[in-house]
Write an enzyme that holds these catalytic residues in place. Structure first.
Site, mmCIF file in Angstrom:
data_model
loop_
_atom_site.group_PDB
_atom_site.id
_atom_site.type_symbol
_atom_site.label_atom_id
_atom_site.label_comp_id
_atom_site.label_asym_id
_atom_site.label_seq_id
_atom_site.Cartn_x
_atom_site.Cartn_y
_atom_site.Cartn_z
ATOM 1 N N LYS A 1 -18.734 -15.596 3.583
ATOM 2 C CA LYS A 1 -20.185 -15.720 3.650
ATOM 3 C C LYS A 1 -20.915 -15.094 2.469
ATOM 4 O O LYS A 1 -20.530 -14.048 1.973
ATOM 5 C CB LYS A 1 -20.686 -15.083 4.940
ATOM 6 C CG LYS A 1 -20.224 -15.855 6.149
ATOM 7 C CD LYS A 1 -20.775 -15.240 7.406
ATOM 8 C CE LYS A 1 -20.513 -16.139 8.594
ATOM 9 N NZ LYS A 1 -20.990 -15.533 9.831
ATOM 10 N N ARG B 1 0.822 -1.220 0.000
ATOM 11 C CA ARG B 1 0.000 0.000 0.000
ATOM 12 C C ARG B 1 0.855 1.268 0.000
ATOM 13 O O ARG B 1 0.444 2.297 -0.550
ATOM 14 C CB ARG B 1 -0.946 -0.011 1.199
ATOM 15 C CG ARG B 1 -2.096 -0.977 0.973
ATOM 16 C CD ARG B 1 -3.011 -1.041 2.171
ATOM 17 N NE ARG B 1 -4.339 -1.527 1.769
ATOM 18 C CZ ARG B 1 -5.289 -1.850 2.619
ATOM 19 N NH1 ARG B 1 -5.089 -1.753 3.910
ATOM 20 N NH2 ARG B 1 -6.462 -2.274 2.175
ATOM 21 N N GLY C 1 -12.797 -3.762 1.211
ATOM 22 C CA GLY C 1 -14.155 -3.273 1.470
ATOM 23 C C GLY C 1 -14.589 -2.239 0.449
ATOM 24 O O GLY C 1 -15.728 -2.252 -0.024
#
Ligand code: ADP
Ligand code: MG
Length: 398
Positions: A202, A40, A378
């Site tokens: 999930k 990063r 995200g």
């Protein structure tokens, strides 16, 4: 690109000016407290270098870890400043404060062409609340605001969003531009065939991505624990696999609506536990015994997915195909990474979104074989869901 970027800034906007740059330096540390993966930091260098080359003083803002609005020594950005100094052939200064008179004075005292990293923005109460007074204080640290923190762009925080109200021009950095170009390009005008691969943990966390991608893709390949809920929805025994019972109706509805576009694995790699890798075996998806667990996709599925991926022009991947952290359950994930590398060689645009998928690609040594590996897990998911990213919408429109 509908957002202005640092390319749109003039010499007068930058020479001798303080460029306040929000970066994503949320990197892992090793046990000795040194940066163990500087991906990063490296990704932010083009923006930093471009601004320095144009005579700006670069003031960096970043968050690090999850302190709760107060200083905590273990979340100091000091080790990150040390690594940045190793990577950048220009002076890098670090100040153990973020806002206030001393911080503002330090930004003003900074010589042109040098860098000042300020302390963790999450030490400040109000950062995560996007507090207006804090946003004004942050704005005093620069003459122009640049957001290059794609990985934090899905958060409406003071340093990613609020500050842009008070520090104009407010523009995107080069990493932000690249992320939006690749992810946005795949969604808006993909070269076809366009295949997306979704896996990971999930289904509940990724259902909005499935919904958003189904109308856009030619094929949506499913793997990971997500596949287990779809298997159960089709009436198969799933043993102890990670099934989300409260999502079964939703999975059934999706299967009905998506039709042939939604591609499920045809076989599975099962074992009694992840520690029993030696006992792992392949079974058809309709033959999973009670007491065993699906930990990966298996050869027939791998072969099918490989063929589809290698013959596509745009490939977007989020989420590993199995418990890739533990051999032999990394095989499906590695095969997908390998197939994407082949697709890239054949001229396809290949994009990785998602922290664990990116880690798997790095692990396989195939990072340089992908067109783009997103730095934001995200944020890339929310972007793919079609959501507005507050860190982007706060910037100047073109
Ligand atoms: P990403 O970070 O790429 O978006 P996720 O965070 O959604 O991916 O999922 C990664 C996790 O999913 C990994 O820790 C992996 O072990 C887990 N996973 C993948 N397949 C399975 C499975 N069949 N059963 C349980 N966990 C799984
Ligand atoms: Mg993850």
């Amino acid at each position: 690109m509908t957002t202005r970027t640092i390319r749109d800034l003039s010499a007068a906007d930058l020479a001798g000016k303080r460029a306040l740059v929000r970066v994503d330096f949320n990197v892992p540390l090793d046990e000795a407290g040194a940066v163990s993966d500087d991906t990063r930091i490296t990704a932010a260098l083009p923006t930093i270098t471009s601004l320095l080359d144009r005579g700006a003083k670069v003031v960096l803002l970043a968050h690090f870890g999850r302190p709760k609005g107060a200083p905590e020594a273990k979340y100091s950005l000091a080790p990150v400043a040390a690594r940045l100094q190793q990577l950048l052939p220009r002076p890098v200064h670090f100040l153990g404060e973020t806002i206030g008179a001393a911080a503002v004075a330090a930004t003003r005292a900074l010589p042109n062409g040098e860098v000042l990293l300020l302390e963790n923005t999450r030490f400040l109460p109000g950062e995560e609340q996007n507090d207006d007074a804090l946003s004004r204080q942050l704005a005093e640290l620069g003459d122009v605001y640049v957001n290059d923190a794609f990985g934090a762009a899905h958060r409406a925080h003071a340093s990613t969003s609020g500050v842009a109200k008070y520090c104009r021009p407010a523009v995107a950095g080069l990493l932000m531009e690249k992320e939006l170009a690749y992810l946005g390009g795949a969604l808006a005008a993909p070269e076809r065939p366009f295949v997306a691969i979704l896996g990971g943990s999930k289904i509940s966390g990724k259902i909005d991505v499935v919904e958003a991608l189904v109308p856009k893709v030619d094929h949506l390949l499913i793997g990971g624990a997500m596949a287990c809920t779809f298997f159960r929805a089709k009436g198969f025994e799933t043993g102890n696999s990670l099934v989300e019972p409260d999502r079964l109706d939703m999975a059934k509805d999706l299967l009905a609506r998506a039709g042939d576009k939604l591609v499920l694995p045809v076989d599975a790699m099962i074992a009694p536990s992840t520690d029993a890798g030696g006992a792992a075996r392949v079974v058809g998806r309709d033959s999973i015994p009670a007491g065993e667990t699906i930990f990966d996709i298996a050869p027939a599925s791998v072969e099918h997915y490989r063929t589809l991926i290698e013959s596509s022009r745009t490939v977007l991947w989020n989420g590993p195909m199995g418990v890739f952290e533990k051999a032999p359950f990394d095989v499906g994930t590695r095969a997908v990474a390998q197939a994407m590398a082949v697709a890239t060689d054949r001229g396809a645009t290949t994009i990785i979104g998602g922290g664990d998928s990116a880690a798997a690609v790095a692990d396989a040594g195939l990072e340089s074989k992908m067109s783009h590996v997103s730095t934001g897990g995200g944020a890339s998911l929310e972007f793919l869901e079609g959501k507005d990213l507050p860190g982007v919408s706060a910037l100047d429109a073109r």
